[in-house]
Design a protein around this motif. Structure first.
Motif, PDB file in Angstrom:
ATOM      1  N   GLY A  90      57.290  23.336  71.088  1.00 57.27           N
ATOM      2  CA  GLY A  90      57.784  23.421  69.722  1.00 57.27           C
ATOM      3  C   GLY A  90      56.631  23.433  68.726  1.00 57.27           C
ATOM      4  N   TYR A  91      55.625  22.591  68.966  1.00 58.77           N
ATOM      5  CA  TYR A  91      54.452  22.590  68.086  1.00 58.77           C
ATOM      6  C   TYR A  91      53.783  23.957  68.039  1.00 58.77           C
ATOM      7  CZ  TYR A  91      54.166  17.601  67.049  1.00 58.77           C
ATOM      8  OH  TYR A  91      54.414  16.354  66.574  1.00 58.77           O
ATOM      9  N   MET A  92      53.609  24.538  69.232  1.00 58.82           N
ATOM     10  CA  MET A  92      52.947  25.851  69.266  1.00 58.82           C
ATOM     11  C   MET A  92      53.750  26.865  68.476  1.00 58.82           C
ATOM     12  SD  MET A  92      52.014  26.091  73.284  1.00 58.82           S
ATOM     13  CE  MET A  92      51.815  24.585  74.206  1.00 58.82           C
ATOM     14  N   VAL A  93      55.074  26.846  68.665  1.00 53.44           N
ATOM     15  CA  VAL A  93      55.920  27.822  67.986  1.00 53.44           C
ATOM     16  C   VAL A  93      55.879  27.604  66.474  1.00 53.44           C
ATOM     17  CG1 VAL A  93      58.299  28.589  67.719  1.00 53.44           C
ATOM     18  CG2 VAL A  93      57.366  28.209  69.990  1.00 53.44           C
TER      19      VAL A  93
ATOM     20  N   ALA B 255      46.247  31.755  65.903  1.00 53.19           N
ATOM     21  CA  ALA B 255      45.084  31.251  66.620  1.00 53.19           C
ATOM     22  C   ALA B 255      45.272  29.779  66.965  1.00 53.19           C
ATOM     23  CB  ALA B 255      43.830  31.438  65.775  1.00 53.19           C
ATOM     24  N   THR B 256      45.869  29.024  66.038  1.00 55.47           N
ATOM     25  CA  THR B 256      46.103  27.609  66.293  1.00 55.47           C
ATOM     26  C   THR B 256      47.118  27.428  67.413  1.00 55.47           C
ATOM     27  OG1 THR B 256      45.828  27.390  63.932  1.00 55.47           O
ATOM     28  CG2 THR B 256      46.509  25.433  65.130  1.00 55.47           C
ATOM     29  N   GLY B 257      48.152  28.276  67.393  1.00 54.93           N
ATOM     30  CA  GLY B 257      49.141  28.219  68.470  1.00 54.93           C
ATOM     31  C   GLY B 257      48.487  28.429  69.820  1.00 54.93           C
ATOM     32  N   ILE B 258      47.633  29.439  69.883  1.00 55.29           N
ATOM     33  CA  ILE B 258      46.941  29.728  71.148  1.00 55.29           C
ATOM     34  C   ILE B 258      45.978  28.585  71.492  1.00 55.29           C
ATOM     35  CG2 ILE B 258      45.314  31.286  72.283  1.00 55.29           C
ATOM     36  CD1 ILE B 258      48.064  32.459  72.041  1.00 55.29           C
ATOM     37  N   PHE B 259      45.332  28.031  70.467  1.00 53.73           N
ATOM     38  CA  PHE B 259      44.423  26.892  70.670  1.00 53.73           C
ATOM     39  C   PHE B 259      45.184  25.721  71.289  1.00 53.73           C
ATOM     40  CE2 PHE B 259      41.765  23.524  68.270  1.00 53.73           C
ATOM     41  CZ  PHE B 259      40.943  23.351  69.376  1.00 53.73           C
ATOM     42  N   HIS B 260      46.349  25.414  70.723  1.00 56.01           N
ATOM     43  CA  HIS B 260      47.134  24.325  71.280  1.00 56.01           C
ATOM     44  C   HIS B 260      47.644  24.666  72.672  1.00 56.01           C
ATOM     45  CE1 HIS B 260      49.049  20.478  71.027  1.00 56.01           C
ATOM     46  NE2 HIS B 260      50.269  20.973  71.140  1.00 56.01           N
TER      47      HIS B 260
ATOM     48  N   PHE C  56      42.422  17.950  68.045  1.00 57.24           N
ATOM     49  CA  PHE C  56      41.969  19.087  67.237  1.00 57.24           C
ATOM     50  C   PHE C  56      43.075  20.115  67.060  1.00 57.24           C
ATOM     51  CE2 PHE C  56      38.121  17.245  68.969  1.00 57.24           C
ATOM     52  CZ  PHE C  56      37.365  17.113  67.822  1.00 57.24           C
ATOM     53  N   SER C  57      43.748  20.444  68.183  1.00 61.24           N
ATOM     54  CA  SER C  57      44.743  21.505  68.070  1.00 61.24           C
ATOM     55  C   SER C  57      45.962  21.013  67.293  1.00 61.24           C
ATOM     56  CB  SER C  57      45.139  21.994  69.461  1.00 61.24           C
ATOM     57  OG  SER C  57      45.497  20.914  70.280  1.00 61.24           O
ATOM     58  N   LYS C  58      46.374  19.772  67.542  1.00 63.11           N
ATOM     59  CA  LYS C  58      47.588  19.309  66.880  1.00 63.11           C
ATOM     60  C   LYS C  58      47.344  19.070  65.392  1.00 63.11           C
ATOM     61  CE  LYS C  58      50.361  16.667  69.296  1.00 63.11           C
ATOM     62  NZ  LYS C  58      50.909  15.421  69.861  1.00 63.11           N
ATOM     63  N   ASP C  59      46.203  18.512  65.093  1.00 63.78           N
ATOM     64  CA  ASP C  59      45.909  18.295  63.679  1.00 63.78           C
ATOM     65  C   ASP C  59      45.815  19.616  62.927  1.00 63.78           C
ATOM     66  OD1 ASP C  59      45.939  15.611  63.170  1.00 63.78           O
ATOM     67  OD2 ASP C  59      43.975  15.686  62.167  1.00 63.78           O
ATOM     68  N   SER C  60      45.230  20.632  63.602  1.00 64.65           N
ATOM     69  CA  SER C  60      45.162  21.948  62.961  1.00 64.65           C
ATOM     70  C   SER C  60      46.553  22.471  62.674  1.00 64.65           C
ATOM     71  CB  SER C  60      44.431  22.944  63.856  1.00 64.65           C
ATOM     72  OG  SER C  60      43.154  22.455  64.155  1.00 64.65           O
ATOM     73  N   ILE C  61      47.460  22.280  63.636  1.00 67.78           N
ATOM     74  CA  ILE C  61      48.831  22.759  63.429  1.00 67.78           C
ATOM     75  C   ILE C  61      49.440  22.072  62.224  1.00 67.78           C
ATOM     76  CG2 ILE C  61      51.163  22.758  64.375  1.00 67.78           C
ATOM     77  CD1 ILE C  61      49.974  23.143  67.123  1.00 67.78           C
TER      78      ILE C  61
ATOM     79  N   ILE D  83      34.786  21.583  71.343  1.00 69.15           N
ATOM     80  CA  ILE D  83      33.967  22.785  71.524  1.00 69.15           C
ATOM     81  C   ILE D  83      34.635  23.996  70.898  1.00 69.15           C
ATOM     82  CG2 ILE D  83      33.027  24.357  73.250  1.00 69.15           C
ATOM     83  CD1 ILE D  83      32.855  21.959  75.126  1.00 69.15           C
ATOM     84  N   ALA D  84      35.942  24.096  71.146  1.00 68.55           N
ATOM     85  CA  ALA D  84      36.602  25.372  70.841  1.00 68.55           C
ATOM     86  C   ALA D  84      37.099  25.461  69.415  1.00 68.55           C
ATOM     87  CB  ALA D  84      37.758  25.595  71.816  1.00 68.55           C
ATOM     88  N   ILE D  85      37.207  24.336  68.734  1.00 68.13           N
ATOM     89  CA  ILE D  85      37.890  24.421  67.441  1.00 68.13           C
ATOM     90  C   ILE D  85      37.200  25.372  66.484  1.00 68.13           C
ATOM     91  CG2 ILE D  85      36.722  22.290  66.627  1.00 68.13           C
ATOM     92  CD1 ILE D  85      39.338  21.917  64.903  1.00 68.13           C
ATOM     93  N   GLU D  86      35.880  25.308  66.450  1.00 62.43           N
ATOM     94  CA  GLU D  86      35.220  26.122  65.437  1.00 62.43           C
ATOM     95  C   GLU D  86      35.373  27.621  65.675  1.00 62.43           C
ATOM     96  OE1 GLU D  86      31.544  24.632  64.244  1.00 62.43           O
ATOM     97  OE2 GLU D  86      31.086  26.330  62.956  1.00 62.43           O
ATOM     98  N   PRO D  87      34.984  28.114  66.878  1.00 67.96           N
ATOM     99  CA  PRO D  87      35.154  29.556  67.083  1.00 67.96           C
ATOM    100  C   PRO D  87      36.622  29.988  67.038  1.00 67.96           C
ATOM    101  CG  PRO D  87      34.479  28.470  69.112  1.00 67.96           C
ATOM    102  CD  PRO D  87      34.321  27.467  68.022  1.00 67.96           C
TER     103      PRO D  87
END
Lengths: 478, 649
Positions: B326-329, B338-343, B405-410, B486-490
């Protein structure tokens, strides 16, 4: 009229078969009962030799000789090649069958070879006279072959019926031919065709002639209502003769239809189309419906043949090059399927046991999975189910009919083929789902095993790759 | 690249074929070697591709490999599109798959279906790669259905278990609903774009933005909106979004490696990947994005709540998967693809880790999955304990761990987003953070701390799992901890995805975030000031209080509020509703059609009726064949006369 030396080379296969048949007849007199296989081998060699000669002489151009009464063309070559092949397979299947019944005599093979000669003449005929000559040569051989089993009441009765009815049909055909001669003043098919093309119009005598010719042809093909000899003859004759009657002569009969109706009377297409439509519908209906009620496999296959003839006529009556090619494709596939079907009966039979009842196929899968599989291919092909040659054959003729703007006829044909599927699939059901009544092992000779397997697999292979043969048929009709 | 992508796809297929058809011949060890080597080749080559595309700057590869058929000018092809998005997915899929392959050696050691299992999971890897590497909708659909098929086979892997059969049938049926929408979406693409090729469709898409058509009842609908919503219905089935989520918890009937690989890390994220891939289409429809974000938010919040009342360890993780999907969606709906894919990526690692660690616990407990019969496992299984803890911290978004990182970005992205429904989604994902922490640490405490509630016999045999199990755990724990930083920035703020993902300027929430971004450590500091982290720590605290400090309170709450508990325990009644209305309804309809339509009408009248009729007719006509020669001759003469009269006169 100046005499011209005919080009004998074009008729070399016919001449070869004639000479060989006479030689086989003579040799057979002197070989004893124990060396009868010499006759068999010579007969087979004759067929192979004829095949080599026919293919060797083959060229794409039509050539005429004997004053235009004999023609050699692609269609003739292809059909002859399949006639040799069919008879060759018939001889292979029949050998052990005949031996088990003390029928392994030279007469069978000699008559068979003369029958082949008759068919060859029919295929290559380009005048009414040669055509009739070939037809009578073939017919007389067939009458005699049916009667070969002299002490069998059923066989002699069948031979009598066949002879009387066949004479009647020959008479009608001859009557029709005489009228043709009367109107056109020629026996040459080319000249008849030219006359018909120039004199389109209401010619009562010509139409009479067409009717009689069609009746004669219908008898040879076994189309309803001129089919009644077929079940009795197929049933009464020994299986080795039935398989002969049921396959190669049909190819020759198709050639006769092509020579007479299409080459000769093509200008009267409108007249004979209607008649063929009637014959085709009746054949498909009667053949498929009555076959359901049969408990004897030979009779069932007789009705199945009648139904197939109905389909064959569909291709012819479309009246297009494509239609003729599809009909030719159909008859070749039919011959292959018929050979396999009767071959299976002979495979299961042994001395004193004919294996021609439906019950005899019960549980075949348990006795011999491989041959049950072969039989299944043959049956689904006859029923016209995809991934078998029979499907493409049916599809081709139906396409031809649809292109000739007779969609209703195609629909009727499909309905009857659905009805027909029942009795073919019943055999498959018997083989795979019922318990065998007879559990004796099946031990065919090596060559029979190979040829019959190849026969079934060829039907399957032509179903997967129908392209080459259908291109060949289209070429032959050009 | 051509050969490379072919080998990557075909190596697992070859392994699957060998292990599947010749499993008996090559034996158990042969089966796991051949499939592991196949997947390892794929994994290594995927890394090579990743390096080429990302670091060496090789241009994305897009080409057809094989033309299946051409019909009416439309080509149906097999082709590969390997760009940044694909490369990332390939690495994630093949890496997790490889870990699961190795882990399976230990987990399935005594199972009679050993070879079959390896064949299936390799086949799954092949299907998943076909899905993500597709360059056209036809192949996408092939992969989509193929992973569905393998999922079906694997949920029902223990096919003698009644509940497994029920679960795989359920998964299959629910996915049918989603796939119907998906198929209609593809059909709509074909209808309006007249091609199935991604590149061509995306190229044409902007010109279709304002095209409308009357789909239903003469109303004008935007074509793009309809296409996107239909495609998303497919994603809802595959990625288990409400209301098509019901199959995922039941899918836990399958062996645990499967739950990790298919029902957590890879297949269920196919929907998320697909939407990200279709970003050029979704961007054009505000309505579709709004629909996506609302569905995602409902799933994220309400599925998380269900996790609190589950006692089966795998089901808790399953509900957590639903919630995280659900978060990704939600991220997709906010145009933060990009954030969805990151998560998706971080989730793949830590969720696979959690599942495999849970599997390790389950092996130790002799296939007992009820958490009320566990407790205090910490001292028996140290490696499992620590790796599980890392997975749990990553899941709840503890600062510094991957999930943080991924959840906070979302959450940040949704906060900024202006799509209708974003406000609701923001609230849902925030509350979700608390819920996530609550159920995760409830599970953690129940399993590893507190009283030892198992029976004497089980406790006696408790020990750490063998290395084939623990090594993958450790290998997965590493990315679960560090990959986020590592991945958040790129991934988030660089141009990692290049042209693979398309975002319209007015939707570009990540650009806003990028302006405030000053390095990973800064991001952590920034996170500490936001409510999300504190909510998650609060969740952990509550879990500690309720399940370790005062275990009696949980029971008390249950008794005080039976309504809420029952609602959650019955999963909001979704299953009951489906059983009664859809399953029951179609069964009654089927019964009616069978009794009346089939037996009476088709069998009775049409089939048996015609057969009977024709049989009768056949019996009558055969009498004509009397056997008398003169009858035959007579018939011929009659035939001749009929022909003469009919056609001549």
């Amino acid at each position: 009229m100046n005499f011209e030396m005919p080009n004998f080379a074009l008729a070399l296969p016919e001449i070869f078969v004639l000479c060989m048949a006479c030689i086989v007849l003579l040799v057979d007199l002197f070989v004893g009962e124990r060396n009868r296989f010499v006759t068999y081998l010579m007969a087979q060699a004759t067929l192979v030799g004829a095949m080599v000669l026919t293919l060797g002489l083959s060229s794409s151009e039509a050539q005429y000789t004997f004053g235009g009464s004999f023609v050699r063309d692609t269609m003739g070559d292809v059909l002859k090649a399949f006639i040799y092949l069919a008879v060759l397979m018939v001889f292979v299947y029949s050998r052990d069958y005949l031996r088990a019944r003390q029928l392994f005599n030279g007469e069978y093979f000699v008559l068979g070879l003369f029958g082949v000669l008759g068919m060859m003449v029919m295929v290559s005929a380009h005048s009414l006279l040669t055509l009739y000559l070939g037809l009578e040569l073939l017919s007389l051989c067939l009458y005699a072959m049916v009667a070969l089993q002299r002490d069998s009441i059923a066989a002699t009765e069948a031979a009598m019926k066949y002879f009387v009815l066949g004479s009647l049909a020959s008479g009608m055909l001859l009557y029709g031919m005489s009228m043709l001669y009367g109107v056109t003043g020629s026996l040459d098919i080319g000249e008849i065709s030219a006359y018909v093309a120039q004199n389109v119009g209401d010619n009562l005598v010509l139409e009479f002639a067409v009717v009689f010719v069609v009746v004669g042809l219908a008898f040879k093909l076994g189309a309803v209502p001129f089919h009644m000899w077929a079940p009795d003859v197929y049933h009464g004759a020994s299986t080795s003769v039935t398989i002969y009657i049921g396959t190669a002569p049909k190819i020759a009969a198709f050639a006769m239809v092509m020579r007479l109706l299409v080459d000769g009377l093509g200008g009267l297409h409108v007249e004979w189309q209607g008649m063929l439509v009637m014959l085709a519908i009746l054949s498909m209906a009667v053949g498929n419906v009555i076959a359901i009620a049969q408990s004897n496999l030979k009779r069932m296959l007789a009705y199945s043949t009648i139904a197939h003839v109905g389909f064959l006529l569909l291709g012819v009556l479309a009246g297009t090059e494509n239609g003729y090619a599809s009909a030719m494709f159909y008859i070749i596939i039919y011959a292959l399927m018929g050979l396999g079907g009767f071959g299976m009966i002979m495979l299961l039979s042994r001395a004193g046991f004919e294996a021609d009842r439906l019950e005899d196929f019960k549980g075949l899968n348990e006795r011999s999975p491989w041959f049950a599989f072969i039989m299944m291919i043959l049956m689904i092909s006859m029923a016209g189910i995809p991934v078998s040659a029979g499907f493409w054959a049916k599809l081709a003729v139906l396409q031809a009919v649809v292109r000739a703007d007779m969609v209703w006829l195609a629909v009727v044909a499909v309905i009857f083929s659905v009805i027909g599927a029942f009795y073919y699939l019943r055999i498959v059901k018997l083989m795979y789902f019922d318990k065998p009544e007879d559990t004796s092992p099946i031990k065919p000779a090596f060559d029979m095993r190979i040829v019959l397997s190849a026969n079934g697999l060829a039907v399957l292979a032509l179903g997967v790759f129908p392209g080459a043969l259908s291109v060949l048929c289209v070429e032959a009709m050009k | 690249m051509h050969t490379l992508s072919l080998v990557i796809v075909l190596a697992p297929l070859l392994g699957a074929i060998i292990a599947g058809f010749f499993g008996k011949v090559i034996g158990r060890a042969g089966a796991h070697w051949v499939t592991i080597i196949g997947v390892a080749i794929s994994c290594l080559l995927s890394l090579v591709v990743f390096k080429q595309i990302i670091f060496d700057g090789v241009a994305p590869y897009n080409a057809s490999v094989y033309t299946w058929l051409v019909s009416d000018g439309i080509k149906f092809e097999v082709g590969f599109l390997v760009d940044q998005l694909t490369a990332l997915m390939m690495v994630v899929v093949t890496f997790v798959s490889l870990m699961v392959h190795i882990y399976t050696i230990g987990y399935m050691r005594d199972d009679p279906g050993y070879q079959r299992f390896f064949s299936y999971i390799s086949l799954f890897t092949f299907s998943m790669l076909m899905l993500i590497m597709a360059n056209n909708f036809m192949q996408l659909f092939f992969g989509w259905e193929a992973v569905g098929l393998v999922s079906y086979l694997l949920i029902g892997f223990w096919h003698h278990k009644e509940s497994a059969i029920y679960a795989n049938l359920k998964a299959f049926l629910v996915n049918r609903v989603g796939d119907l929408g998906f198929l209609l979406g593809i059909a709509a693409v074909l209808m309006y774009f007249n091609t199935l090729d991604y590149a061509e469709v995306f190229h044409l898409a902007p010109s279709m933005a304002n095209v409308t058509d009357d789909f239903v009842m003469n109303e004008q609908w935007s074509v793009i909106t309809v296409i996107c919503i239909l495609l998303f219905v497919g994603a809802m089935g595959k990625s288990a979004q409400v209301p098509l989520h019901v199959w995922l918890p039941d899918s836990m009937e399958g062996p645990t490696p499967i739950s990790a690989l298919i029902h957590a890390a890879t297949m269920v994220t196919a929907g998320v990947y697909m939407v990200a891939r279709m970003s050029p289409l979704f961007e054009l429809s505000q309505t579709a994005l709004s629909f996506v974000i609302v569905i995602g938010a409902i799933t994220a919040l309400f599925m998380g709540l269900l996790g609190i009342v589950q006692n089966d360890i795998k089901r808790v993780i399953a509900y957590s998967t639903l919630s995280q999907l659900g978060y990704m969606v939600v991220a997709l709906g906010a145009s933060a693809y990009a954030t969805g894919i990151f998560h998706l990526m971080t989730h793949a690692f830590f969720k696979a880790l959690l599942f495999l660690a849970a599997g390790s616990v389950i092996i130790a407990m002799h296939h007992e999955q009820d958490m009320t019969k566990m407790g205090g496992l910490k001292k028996y299984m140290p490696i499992t304990y620590w790796t599980f803890l890392m997975g749990a911290l990553a899941l709840i978004g503890f600062p510094g761990f991957a999930g943080f990182f991924s959840k906070d970005s979302i959450i940040e992205a949704v906060h900024i987003s202006t799509v209708p429904g974003a406000g609701f989604a923001y609230a849902a994902v925030l509350i979700g953070v608390f819920i996530t922490a609550l159920y995760t640490f409830r599970m953690f405490f129940l399993v590893f701390h507190g009283k030892e509630r198992m029976d004497e016999h089980t406790r006696h045999h408790l020990h750490e799992s063998p290395p084939v199990v623990t090594v993958p755990l450790v290998l997965l724990a590493i990315p679960s901890v560090i990959i986020g930083a590592i991945a958040i920035e790129p991934l988030q703020f660089g141009d990692f995805f290049g042209h693979a993902i398309m975002v319209l300027p007015e939707h570009n929430v990540l650009e806003v975030l990028a302006a405030e971004y000053h390095g990973a450590s800064n991001f952590i500091l920034h996170g500490l000031m936001a409510p999300a982290v504190w909510l998650s720590l609060l969740g952990v605290g509550v879990a500690w209080f309720l399940y370790l400090k005062r275990p009696d309170i949980a029971g008390e709450i249950k008794q005080r509020f039976p309504g809420i508990y029952n609602l959650l325990d019955r999963k909001y009644g979704a299953d009951d509703f489906n059983d009664a209305v859809f399953a029951g309804g179609s069964r009654s309809l089927g019964r009616f059609l069978w009794r009346f339509g089939d037996i009476k009408l088709i069998d009775g009248v049409m089939v048996n009726g015609t057969a009977f009729g024709i049989g009768k007719l056949s019996g009558v006509i055969r009498r004509v064949q009397s056997g008398f020669l003169y009858h035959y001759a007579f018939a011929m003469i009659i035939g001749l006369l009929v022909l003469l009269t009919w056609f001549v006169f």
